[in-house]
Structures are given as C-alpha cells and as structure tokens.
Design a protein around this motif. Structure first.
Motif, PDB file in Angstrom:
ATOM      1  N   GLN A  20      84.433 -41.180-110.661  1.00 34.93           N
ATOM      2  CA  GLN A  20      84.374 -39.836-109.888  1.00 34.93           C
ATOM      3  C   GLN A  20      83.942 -40.459-108.542  1.00 34.93           C
ATOM      4  N   LYS A  21      84.718 -39.668-107.521  1.00 38.27           N
ATOM      5  CA  LYS A  21      84.540 -40.046-106.045  1.00 38.27           C
ATOM      6  C   LYS A  21      83.252 -39.301-105.651  1.00 38.27           C
ATOM      7  N   ILE A  22      82.462 -40.001-104.920  1.00 46.63           N
ATOM      8  CA  ILE A  22      81.172 -39.378-104.156  1.00 46.63           C
ATOM      9  C   ILE A  22      81.352 -39.394-102.691  1.00 46.63           C
ATOM     10  N   PRO A  23      81.275 -37.906-101.955  1.00 43.29           N
ATOM     11  CA  PRO A  23      81.349 -37.906-100.693  1.00 43.29           C
ATOM     12  C   PRO A  23      80.389 -38.295 -99.881  1.00 43.29           C
ATOM     13  N   LEU A  24      80.535 -39.076 -98.931  1.00 45.88           N
ATOM     14  CA  LEU A  24      79.537 -39.736 -97.956  1.00 45.88           C
ATOM     15  C   LEU A  24      79.729 -39.559 -96.487  1.00 45.88           C
ATOM     16  N   ASP A  25      78.537 -39.052 -95.929  1.00 44.68           N
ATOM     17  CA  ASP A  25      78.636 -39.072 -94.396  1.00 44.68           C
ATOM     18  C   ASP A  25      77.730 -40.000 -93.802  1.00 44.68           C
ATOM     19  N   ALA A  26      78.694 -40.940 -93.150  1.00 45.04           N
ATOM     20  CA  ALA A  26      77.884 -42.019 -92.498  1.00 45.04           C
ATOM     21  C   ALA A  26      77.594 -42.021 -90.956  1.00 45.04           C
ATOM     22  N   ASN A  27      77.671 -40.714 -90.628  1.00 45.40           N
ATOM     23  CA  ASN A  27      77.444 -40.366 -89.050  1.00 45.40           C
ATOM     24  C   ASN A  27      78.450 -40.944 -88.117  1.00 45.40           C
ATOM     25  N   PHE A  28      79.665 -41.140 -88.505  1.00 47.05           N
ATOM     26  CA  PHE A  28      80.717 -41.806 -87.622  1.00 47.05           C
ATOM     27  C   PHE A  28      81.232 -40.907 -86.680  1.00 47.05           C
ATOM     28  N   SER A  29      81.805 -41.102 -85.829  1.00 47.39           N
ATOM     29  CA  SER A  29      82.418 -40.098 -84.938  1.00 47.39           C
ATOM     30  C   SER A  29      83.655 -40.135 -84.742  1.00 47.39           C
ATOM     31  N   CYS A  30      84.835 -39.611 -83.940  1.00 47.69           N
ATOM     32  CA  CYS A  30      86.225 -39.590 -83.776  1.00 47.69           C
ATOM     33  C   CYS A  30      86.751 -39.580 -82.425  1.00 47.69           C
ATOM     34  N   PRO A  31      87.498 -40.791 -82.146  1.00 47.11           N
ATOM     35  CA  PRO A  31      88.112 -40.828 -80.629  1.00 47.11           C
ATOM     36  C   PRO A  31      88.687 -39.360 -79.989  1.00 47.11           C
ATOM     37  N   ASN A  32      89.145 -38.843 -81.278  1.00 48.49           N
ATOM     38  CA  ASN A  32      89.801 -37.361 -80.651  1.00 48.49           C
ATOM     39  C   ASN A  32      88.711 -36.380 -80.426  1.00 48.49           C
ATOM     40  N   CYS A  45      91.338 -28.941 -86.976  1.00 48.11           N
ATOM     41  CA  CYS A  45      90.126 -29.616 -87.538  1.00 48.11           C
ATOM     42  C   CYS A  45      88.924 -28.896 -87.020  1.00 48.11           C
ATOM     43  N   ASN A  46      88.233 -28.583 -87.933  1.00 51.46           N
ATOM     44  CA  ASN A  46      86.831 -28.019 -87.687  1.00 51.46           C
ATOM     45  C   ASN A  46      86.265 -29.040 -86.928  1.00 51.46           C
ATOM     46  N   PRO A  47      85.409 -28.408 -85.760  1.00 51.94           N
ATOM     47  CA  PRO A  47      84.571 -29.443 -84.927  1.00 51.94           C
ATOM     48  C   PRO A  47      83.345 -30.083 -85.963  1.00 51.94           C
ATOM     49  N   LYS A  48      83.006 -29.465 -87.055  1.00 49.45           N
ATOM     50  CA  LYS A  48      82.064 -30.172 -87.901  1.00 49.45           C
ATOM     51  C   LYS A  48      82.537 -31.282 -88.621  1.00 49.45           C
ATOM     52  N   GLY A  49      83.929 -31.413 -88.758  1.00 52.66           N
ATOM     53  CA  GLY A  49      84.627 -32.349 -89.400  1.00 52.66           C
ATOM     54  C   GLY A  49      84.503 -32.053 -90.948  1.00 52.66           C
ATOM     55  N   SER A  50      85.371 -32.846 -91.717  1.00 50.02           N
ATOM     56  CA  SER A  50      85.517 -32.650 -93.029  1.00 50.02           C
ATOM     57  C   SER A  50      84.261 -33.452 -93.616  1.00 50.02           C
ATOM     58  N   GLY A  51      84.067 -32.989 -95.118  1.00 47.70           N
ATOM     59  CA  GLY A  51      82.776 -33.847 -95.683  1.00 47.70           C
ATOM     60  C   GLY A  51      81.484 -32.933 -95.950  1.00 47.70           C
ATOM     61  N   THR A  52      80.539 -33.592 -96.093  1.00 52.00           N
ATOM     62  CA  THR A  52      79.106 -32.979 -96.366  1.00 52.00           C
ATOM     63  C   THR A  52      78.326 -32.537 -95.272  1.00 52.00           C
ATOM     64  N   ASN A  53      78.395 -33.447 -94.282  1.00 48.34           N
ATOM     65  CA  ASN A  53      77.444 -33.084 -93.261  1.00 48.34           C
ATOM     66  C   ASN A  53      76.149 -33.380 -93.354  1.00 48.34           C
ATOM     67  N   LEU A  54      75.927 -34.518 -94.476  1.00 48.19           N
ATOM     68  CA  LEU A  54      74.571 -34.633 -94.952  1.00 48.19           C
ATOM     69  C   LEU A  54      73.659 -35.548 -93.990  1.00 48.19           C
ATOM     70  N   THR A  91      86.111 -46.197 -89.599  1.00 49.08           N
ATOM     71  CA  THR A  91      86.266 -47.538 -89.005  1.00 49.08           C
ATOM     72  C   THR A  91      86.265 -47.428 -87.694  1.00 49.08           C
ATOM     73  N   TYR A  92      85.441 -46.431 -86.876  1.00 52.81           N
ATOM     74  CA  TYR A  92      85.576 -46.033 -85.408  1.00 52.81           C
ATOM     75  C   TYR A  92      84.313 -46.477 -84.905  1.00 52.81           C
ATOM     76  N   GLY A  93      83.958 -47.488 -84.061  1.00 51.91           N
ATOM     77  CA  GLY A  93      82.868 -47.829 -83.644  1.00 51.91           C
ATOM     78  C   GLY A  93      82.597 -49.356 -83.682  1.00 51.91           C
ATOM     79  N   PRO A  94      81.571 -49.804 -83.463  1.00 53.16           N
ATOM     80  CA  PRO A  94      81.271 -51.191 -83.410  1.00 53.16           C
ATOM     81  C   PRO A  94      81.233 -51.923 -84.683  1.00 53.16           C
ATOM     82  N   LEU A  95      81.832 -53.149 -84.756  1.00 55.10           N
ATOM     83  CA  LEU A  95      82.007 -53.745 -85.910  1.00 55.10           C
ATOM     84  C   LEU A  95      80.572 -54.021 -86.616  1.00 55.10           C
ATOM     85  N   LYS A  96      79.405 -53.875 -85.922  1.00 49.79           N
ATOM     86  CA  LYS A  96      77.985 -54.258 -86.473  1.00 49.79           C
ATOM     87  C   LYS A  96      77.605 -52.954 -87.261  1.00 49.79           C
TER      88      LYS A  96
END
Length: 303
Positions: A20-32, A45-54, A91-96
């Motif tokens: 089973q897939k578990i949706p996760l929100d890692a607080n990344f952003s988007c260059p768009n 695209c909804n400004p809130k993005g897809s996903g749980t927003n948790l 995968t948007y953001g610093p490698l760290k």
C-alpha cells in the motif's frame, strides 16, 4: 480478465502480497510556484498542491507514515508499504534536504520502497546518484509530463519541455530507477489525436509506469478563470472513457498503469461534476474496456 497491468498486480508480482502506498508531505516547494519559473503554477494546479498538506499541521514524515500505516493495516490488511512523497516537487531544493528526507524514510518499518513525485527539470546527476545510493528495494520517480506537445506545455504554464522529460528519463534509467509518467487527457486545445501522440511518445522511452488524469477545474486556479469566462469547457465522462480506452489499447503492455483518473481533493472541484465521483469513473472505464474488448497494447501488436 486482466485488461491492463495495474500497479496492484505489479506489486503483488514483486512482493507476493498487497503493498500500500502512503502519501507523505515533506514540505518541498516547486519552481513554478516560488518565482524561479513562475508564481502562478500550472493552470490546473491548486495553490495548496496535491497531497495531504500534513507538514503544515506540524506532523513529521515519520508521524505521517505511522498514522497512515495503522489506517491502512486496518482497512486493507496491508503489511508492506511504499513511502510516496506526493506534495509538490520532491527533488527540488538543496541536496542536503533531499538526503535528510531519504535518511528519515529509510528508517520506516515495513517499508517496501519509495516513490518521489517531482518535475523533470528538478533532477540532475547528483540527485539521481543520491537516490540510487539508498538502495531502496523499489524506487519510482513520478514525473509530470502531462503532454508531449511543447505548445501545450506553454499554454498550461508547465515551465519545462518534452525534451527535459526525455533527458530526466534517460538519466534515471542509467541507474535502473523506474519512471512513472503523469499525463492529462483533455488539456486546452488538445484532442484525442494529441493525447495519443503523448502515449506513443512515452512508448518509445524507457518508462515503467503511467498515471492517467482527466482534466478538471479546481478553485483558485487559472483554469478556473478560463472556465468561468467560458474559454475552457471540460469534456464529458463518455469522451474521457473513450480517450482512455484508446490510450490503453496503444500503450506498451509492460508499462504499469498506476491510476486511471484524477482525484480532486474534497471541496476543490468546480467542474465537471462527474470528476468527483471516482466509483462512477472506474465503473465506466471497466464497462468500456469490456464492451470494446480492449486489452493493453493490442493495437501495437496488430501494427
């Protein structure tokens, strides 16, 4: 009779049980969204993005995972899970930051693998090598293409080209990372032939999966403005089902179908009303495939 290779079937083949897939929100952003490419985002695209927003509610990735794990254990009797980084471009953001997120995920119990939702222009060699270094058993990059037509990509304010997608796919393939392409049927100014061109475009690439989405109008989007101004009219359920049936018949048979329709979040849908009824859509698709005796890839084998 199995008319297409579903994700559930594929995962059972790999693991011998439901995964089973578990949706996760890692607080990344988007260059768009953050101004790098645009502040408007894609027109749909909804400004809130897809996903749980948790993450906005203060839940760590581990807390999110454990919350859904218990829920899905009860609901589906699942014992293995895929961590799905769904919200925005993961995968948007610093490698760290990406490394920190993957290190936390690696510690999750009962983990079968990972899926990362992202954009083709948010990948490079360093990031691919980092993902590969974690040696997750199952690794999917879920890449938004939407259309192979560069003019369409401009119209929907996508911010990348079809060539960017090709480059990302080929780079990931060198490291045996699976690609799931996201495509949308019914985009502005596209017809069924345009949609099928995107399917044939994908058939020629080393992709492993696909997600089909029907276009729908969400609140607070550019597409919502167009819809209110009658500049955009969504297609009917019957049209979507016929487009999808043709796409499946023309889809390479080894490509895993991860989903068959878009799934608007509660309260965000403006039109069409049928897009909010998942059971109705899936039944209509099932009926259409059976009525027309459609099997994945059948039109390719006849050519």
């Amino acid at each position: 009779m199995q008319r297409y290779l579903s994700l559930n079937t594929y995962l059972r083949q790999q693991f011998g049980q439901r995964v089973q897939k578990i949706p996760l929100d890692a607080n990344f952003s988007c260059p768009n969204r953050d101004g790098t490419l645009s502040t408007q985002g894609c027109i749909f695209c909804n400004p809130k993005g897809s996903g749980t927003n948790l993450s906005k509610h203060g839940l760590s990735l581990t807390e999110q995972y454990l919350l859904f794990q218990e829920k899905f254990k009860r609901k589906y009797k699942a014992k293995l899970f895929l961590a799905y980084l769904q919200s925005y471009s993961n995968t948007y953001g610093p490698l760290k930051k990406i490394k920190s997120v993957l290190e936390e995920i690696r510690k999750f119990p009962n983990l079968a693998g990972i899926c990362l939702g992202t954009r083709p222009d948010c990948l490079n060699l360093e990031k691919i090598q980092l993902i590969n270094s974690f040696n997750f058993k199952e690794v999917w990059l879920e890449l938004g293409l939407q259309s192979s037509n560069d003019n369409t990509l401009k119209i929907i304010n996508r911010g990348h080209t079809a060539k960017d997608f090709v480059n990302a796919v080929n780079l990931a393939n060198k490291y045996n990372i699976k690609i799931c392409a996201h495509v949308i049927a019914g985009l502005p100014l596209e017809n069924k032939k345009d949609f099928l061109r995107t399917i044939h475009f994908l058939n020629k690439l080393p992709i492993h999966g696909i997600k089909f989405h029907n276009i729908y109008v969400c609140k607070n989007t550019v597409l919502a403005k167009w819809w209110k101004q009658k500049k955009f009219i969504p297609f009917s359920l019957e049209e979507y089902v016929s487009w999808l049936g043709e796409a499946i018949a023309n889809l390479r048979p080894d490509i895993v179908v991860h989903r068959l329709n878009g799934d608007p979040a509660p309260g965000e849908l403006l039109a069409p009303s049928w897009a909010g009824d998942k059971a109705l859509i899936l039944q209509a698709i099932k009926n259409y495939l059976e009525k027309n005796n459609i099997i994945q890839g059948q039109k390719l084998s006849s050519k």
